[in-house]
Design a protein around this motif. Structure first.
Motif, PDB file in Angstrom:
ATOM      1  N   ARG A 112     -71.673  44.045 -90.134  1.00  0.00           N
ATOM      2  CA  ARG A 112     -73.044  44.474 -89.956  1.00  0.00           C
ATOM      3  C   ARG A 112     -73.411  45.865 -90.771  1.00  0.00           C
ATOM      4  O   ARG A 112     -74.291  45.583 -91.547  1.00  0.00           O
ATOM      5  N   VAL A 113     -72.577  46.738 -90.503  1.00  0.00           N
ATOM      6  CA  VAL A 113     -72.992  47.801 -91.294  1.00  0.00           C
ATOM      7  C   VAL A 113     -72.799  47.830 -92.736  1.00  0.00           C
ATOM      8  O   VAL A 113     -73.583  48.103 -93.398  1.00  0.00           O
ATOM      9  N   PRO A 114     -71.746  47.245 -93.306  1.00  0.00           N
ATOM     10  CA  PRO A 114     -71.803  47.057 -94.800  1.00  0.00           C
ATOM     11  C   PRO A 114     -72.780  46.133 -95.091  1.00  0.00           C
ATOM     12  O   PRO A 114     -73.353  46.437 -96.374  1.00  0.00           O
ATOM     13  N   ARG A 115     -73.285  45.267 -94.496  1.00  0.00           N
ATOM     14  CA  ARG A 115     -74.461  44.432 -94.887  1.00  0.00           C
ATOM     15  C   ARG A 115     -75.615  45.299 -94.971  1.00  0.00           C
ATOM     16  O   ARG A 115     -76.590  45.027 -96.085  1.00  0.00           O
ATOM     17  N   GLU A 116     -75.711  46.277 -93.902  1.00  0.00           N
ATOM     18  CA  GLU A 116     -76.945  46.747 -93.990  1.00  0.00           C
ATOM     19  C   GLU A 116     -77.019  47.775 -95.345  1.00  0.00           C
ATOM     20  O   GLU A 116     -77.772  48.121 -95.685  1.00  0.00           O
ATOM     21  N   MET A 117     -75.565  48.465 -95.399  1.00  0.00           N
ATOM     22  CA  MET A 117     -75.889  49.049 -96.476  1.00  0.00           C
ATOM     23  C   MET A 117     -76.073  48.582 -98.054  1.00  0.00           C
ATOM     24  O   MET A 117     -76.714  49.106 -98.822  1.00  0.00           O
ATOM     25  N   ILE A 118     -75.498  47.482 -98.067  1.00  0.00           N
ATOM     26  CA  ILE A 118     -75.607  46.724 -99.454  1.00  0.00           C
ATOM     27  C   ILE A 118     -76.940  46.472 -99.557  1.00  0.00           C
ATOM     28  O   ILE A 118     -77.644  46.637-100.548  1.00  0.00           O
ATOM     29  N   VAL A 119     -77.689  45.835 -98.465  1.00  0.00           N
ATOM     30  CA  VAL A 119     -79.050  45.556 -98.537  1.00  0.00           C
ATOM     31  C   VAL A 119     -79.919  46.769 -98.860  1.00  0.00           C
ATOM     32  O   VAL A 119     -81.074  46.705 -99.645  1.00  0.00           O
ATOM     33  N   ARG A 120     -79.572  47.868 -98.218  1.00  0.00           N
ATOM     34  CA  ARG A 120     -80.414  49.053 -98.344  1.00  0.00           C
ATOM     35  C   ARG A 120     -80.235  49.728 -99.700  1.00  0.00           C
ATOM     36  O   ARG A 120     -81.503  49.808-100.464  1.00  0.00           O
ATOM     37  N   GLU A 121     -79.145  49.545-100.171  1.00  0.00           N
ATOM     38  CA  GLU A 121     -78.903  50.214-101.689  1.00  0.00           C
ATOM     39  C   GLU A 121     -79.701  49.394-102.595  1.00  0.00           C
ATOM     40  O   GLU A 121     -80.348  49.915-103.658  1.00  0.00           O
ATOM     41  N   VAL A 122     -79.661  47.990-102.564  1.00  0.00           N
ATOM     42  CA  VAL A 122     -80.185  47.012-103.527  1.00  0.00           C
ATOM     43  C   VAL A 122     -81.796  47.071-103.592  1.00  0.00           C
ATOM     44  O   VAL A 122     -82.445  47.257-104.349  1.00  0.00           O
ATOM     45  N   LYS A 123     -82.277  47.298-102.162  1.00  0.00           N
ATOM     46  CA  LYS A 123     -83.613  47.409-101.990  1.00  0.00           C
ATOM     47  C   LYS A 123     -84.156  48.774-102.575  1.00  0.00           C
ATOM     48  O   LYS A 123     -85.406  48.681-103.142  1.00  0.00           O
ATOM     49  N   LYS A 124     -83.368  49.784-102.687  1.00  0.00           N
ATOM     50  CA  LYS A 124     -83.960  51.132-103.191  1.00  0.00           C
ATOM     51  C   LYS A 124     -84.440  50.778-104.570  1.00  0.00           C
ATOM     52  O   LYS A 124     -85.221  51.267-105.391  1.00  0.00           O
ATOM     53  N   VAL A 125     -83.330  50.147-105.447  1.00  0.00           N
ATOM     54  CA  VAL A 125     -83.286  50.013-106.709  1.00  0.00           C
ATOM     55  C   VAL A 125     -84.426  48.833-107.117  1.00  0.00           C
ATOM     56  O   VAL A 125     -85.567  49.139-107.876  1.00  0.00           O
ATOM     57  N   MET A 126     -84.741  48.048-105.975  1.00  0.00           N
ATOM     58  CA  MET A 126     -85.970  47.018-106.334  1.00  0.00           C
ATOM     59  C   MET A 126     -87.182  47.731-106.377  1.00  0.00           C
ATOM     60  O   MET A 126     -88.314  47.383-106.914  1.00  0.00           O
ATOM     61  N   GLU A 127     -87.428  48.874-105.289  1.00  0.00           N
ATOM     62  CA  GLU A 127     -88.361  49.332-105.222  1.00  0.00           C
ATOM     63  C   GLU A 127     -88.732  50.196-106.501  1.00  0.00           C
ATOM     64  O   GLU A 127     -90.019  50.434-106.922  1.00  0.00           O
ATOM     65  N   LEU A 128     -87.975  50.757-107.163  1.00  0.00           N
ATOM     66  CA  LEU A 128     -87.880  51.672-108.358  1.00  0.00           C
ATOM     67  C   LEU A 128     -88.438  50.728-109.512  1.00  0.00           C
ATOM     68  O   LEU A 128     -89.073  51.313-110.227  1.00  0.00           O
ATOM     69  N   ALA A 129     -88.068  49.362-109.440  1.00  0.00           N
ATOM     70  CA  ALA A 129     -88.295  48.682-110.462  1.00  0.00           C
ATOM     71  C   ALA A 129     -89.554  47.838-110.209  1.00  0.00           C
ATOM     72  O   ALA A 129     -90.014  46.970-110.887  1.00  0.00           O
ATOM     73  N   ASP A 130     -89.956  48.017-109.096  1.00  0.00           N
ATOM     74  CA  ASP A 130     -91.202  46.957-108.442  1.00  0.00           C
ATOM     75  C   ASP A 130     -91.103  45.951-108.634  1.00  0.00           C
ATOM     76  O   ASP A 130     -91.608  44.955-109.108  1.00  0.00           O
ATOM     77  N   GLU A 131     -89.885  45.416-108.024  1.00  0.00           N
ATOM     78  CA  GLU A 131     -89.282  43.994-108.229  1.00  0.00           C
ATOM     79  C   GLU A 131     -89.393  43.372-106.645  1.00  0.00           C
ATOM     80  O   GLU A 131     -88.804  43.906-105.870  1.00  0.00           O
ATOM     81  N   PRO A 132     -90.309  42.403-106.445  1.00  0.00           N
ATOM     82  CA  PRO A 132     -90.488  41.684-105.162  1.00  0.00           C
ATOM     83  C   PRO A 132     -88.887  41.073-104.533  1.00  0.00           C
ATOM     84  O   PRO A 132     -89.002  40.846-103.479  1.00  0.00           O
ATOM     85  N   GLY A 133     -88.391  40.406-105.587  1.00  0.00           N
ATOM     86  CA  GLY A 133     -87.205  39.719-105.213  1.00  0.00           C
ATOM     87  C   GLY A 133     -87.773  38.240-105.005  1.00  0.00           C
ATOM     88  O   GLY A 133     -88.775  37.833-105.462  1.00  0.00           O
ATOM     89  N   PRO A 134     -86.785  37.384-104.314  1.00  0.00           N
ATOM     90  CA  PRO A 134     -85.658  37.652-104.093  1.00  0.00           C
ATOM     91  C   PRO A 134     -84.497  37.798-105.074  1.00  0.00           C
ATOM     92  O   PRO A 134     -84.533  37.426-106.153  1.00  0.00           O
ATOM     93  N   LEU A 135     -83.592  38.837-104.723  1.00  0.00           N
ATOM     94  CA  LEU A 135     -82.211  38.691-105.552  1.00  0.00           C
ATOM     95  C   LEU A 135     -80.870  38.186-104.703  1.00  0.00           C
ATOM     96  O   LEU A 135     -81.060  38.303-103.402  1.00  0.00           O
ATOM     97  N   ILE A 136     -80.066  37.518-105.127  1.00  0.00           N
ATOM     98  CA  ILE A 136     -78.849  37.162-104.584  1.00  0.00           C
ATOM     99  C   ILE A 136     -77.751  38.171-104.913  1.00  0.00           C
ATOM    100  O   ILE A 136     -77.504  38.262-106.095  1.00  0.00           O
ATOM    101  N   VAL A 137     -77.097  38.528-103.727  1.00  0.00           N
ATOM    102  CA  VAL A 137     -76.066  39.605-103.793  1.00  0.00           C
ATOM    103  C   VAL A 137     -74.844  38.860-103.405  1.00  0.00           C
ATOM    104  O   VAL A 137     -74.543  38.435-102.069  1.00  0.00           O
TER     105      VAL A 137
END
Length: 396
Positions: A140-165
């Protein structure tokens, strides 16, 4: 000298995913990145194995466990961040959201990030673990970390997704064979782990957690009687003396007292402990962690019991000079006509059992079996064998 800390596979996966998302969405190669671990300690990660394509980027971070003896150290934790293909179906995949206090909360909305396990990441095949059966062993915690870090970049790039990691670990399948994963029901690779993001040197906490997970898993599968033994020798004795199904037993290492308390916490009603005399005689002296770093006293305890039986003081001295419990018993074998060995073993056995029962009081019923390498089984409490047989019939 202070031991060097490391970073978990979860931290490595999150850093790799962050860098891959940055390169995919912002188009700039990133050979270094930094994330903040749940412990509040920054993780400055070197990015390796970069592969850039039009609709995906893959990159890795080399796992460094610090001074902890972690067999995953040196493996490359890879993350591939990709746009979904037009024909790809992902709508049925629910995202485990960052919800404090719950590992079971899922988002019913279309996820912005779909997390998958790739080659070298294990698949959960048995209930009672952090993730559901059939899912990748990304806790669970690694999942939250991965999703959080990817979402930070998505916000910077104004990318709504979805993205597959997709998280993968080259060599993970082979490395997993040297971990507890096969016994826990995690097949085909390692687990992506970590609650703080930091690897603390000394792995006692991780070993305790593994014991807890094994107990929990067997309880979820229907066992009411926990069967525990310190290690491989005990496992071999369970099989050789009783034909016991080793998939139902749990190795408790030196953490005998802690394991009793874990069994109570996991809801067991009864417990059978099988152990070598060299371990259990320490329990007769009140030790609940039987590692030599916490003390010994085996020869002193045996010698005191022999002296209590009124034997020759020369025999007591020979026992005190013995290098192992097996050697001490050889000294007692010379007194076989008096039945001294059997008496000493039985009395020490009962003192150990009494101390273990006192540790847990009336929260758990305990039976015990003691063996030596030379003699095999040397003592059994009254219900130990019948409980073993009963536990074999419980659903798993």
């Amino acid at each position: 000298m202070m031991m060097r800390k490391g970073f978990t596979s979860g931290s490595c996966a999150a850093a790799a995913a962050s860098a891959a998302a940055w390169m995919l969405l912002l188009g700039i190669e990133k050979k270094k990145t930094e994330i903040l671990t749940p412990a509040g300690i920054p993780f400055p990660a070197e990015i390796t194995d970069i592969t850039r394509e039009e609709s995906s980027v893959s990159c890795g971070v080399v796992k460094d466990g610090g001074d902890d003896p972690d067999i995953t150290t040196g493996l490359v934790i890879m993350a591939t961040v990709a746009y979904p293909r037009k024909e790809e179906s992902y709508r049925g995949e629910m995202l485990r959201e960052e919800t404090a206090g719950s590992s079971d909360s899922v988002s019913e909305k279309e996820p912005a990030v779909i997390l998958r396990g790739g080659e070298g990441v294990g698949t959960v095949t048995a209930p009672g673990l952090d993730q559901p059966v059939g899912g990748p062993a990304i806790n669970r915690v690694p999942r939250e970390m991965i999703v959080r870090e990817v979402k930070k970049v998505m916000e910077l790039a104004d990318e709504p997704g979805p993205l597959i990691v997709t998280i993968s670990v080259p060599g993970g399948r082979e490395a997993a064979e040297r971990t507890f994963n096969p016994r826990l029901g995690i097949k085909g690779g390692i687990s992506i782990l970590g609650t703080t993001g930091i690897v603390e040197p000394m792995s006692e906490a991780a070993l305790r957690e593994t014991i807890r997970l094994e107990l929990r898993q067997r309880r979820v599968q229907g066992q009411r009687i926990a069967v525990i033994t310190p290690g491989n020798y005990g496992m071999n004795m369970l099989r050789a003396a009783y034909g016991y199904d080793l998939e139902k037993a749990v190795r408790c290492s030196n953490f005998i007292g802690d394991t009793l308390e874990m069994a109570v916490a996991e809801g067991y009603e009864r417990l059978v402990l099988l152990g070598h005399m060299g371990k259990l005689v320490k329990c007769a002296g009140g030790a609940m962690n039987t590692h030599s770093r916490y003390g010994d006293g085996r020869m002193e305890l045996i010698a005191a019991e022999v002296y209590r039986q009124g034997t020759d003081i020369c025999l007591v001295r020979r026992i005190l000079s013995s290098v192992s419990t097996e050697a001490a018993l050889q000294e007692l074998d010379a007194q076989a006509e008096r039945g001294l060995r059997d008496t000493v073993c039985r009395n020490l056995f009962m003192r150990a059992l009494t101390n273990l029962r006192a540790r847990i009081k009336d929260k758990l019923r305990i039976e015990m079996i003691m063996y030596t390498n030379a003699q095999g089984i040397v003592a059994e409490s009254s219900k130990a064998v019948s409980w073993l047989r009963e536990s074999e019939g419980e659903d798993t």
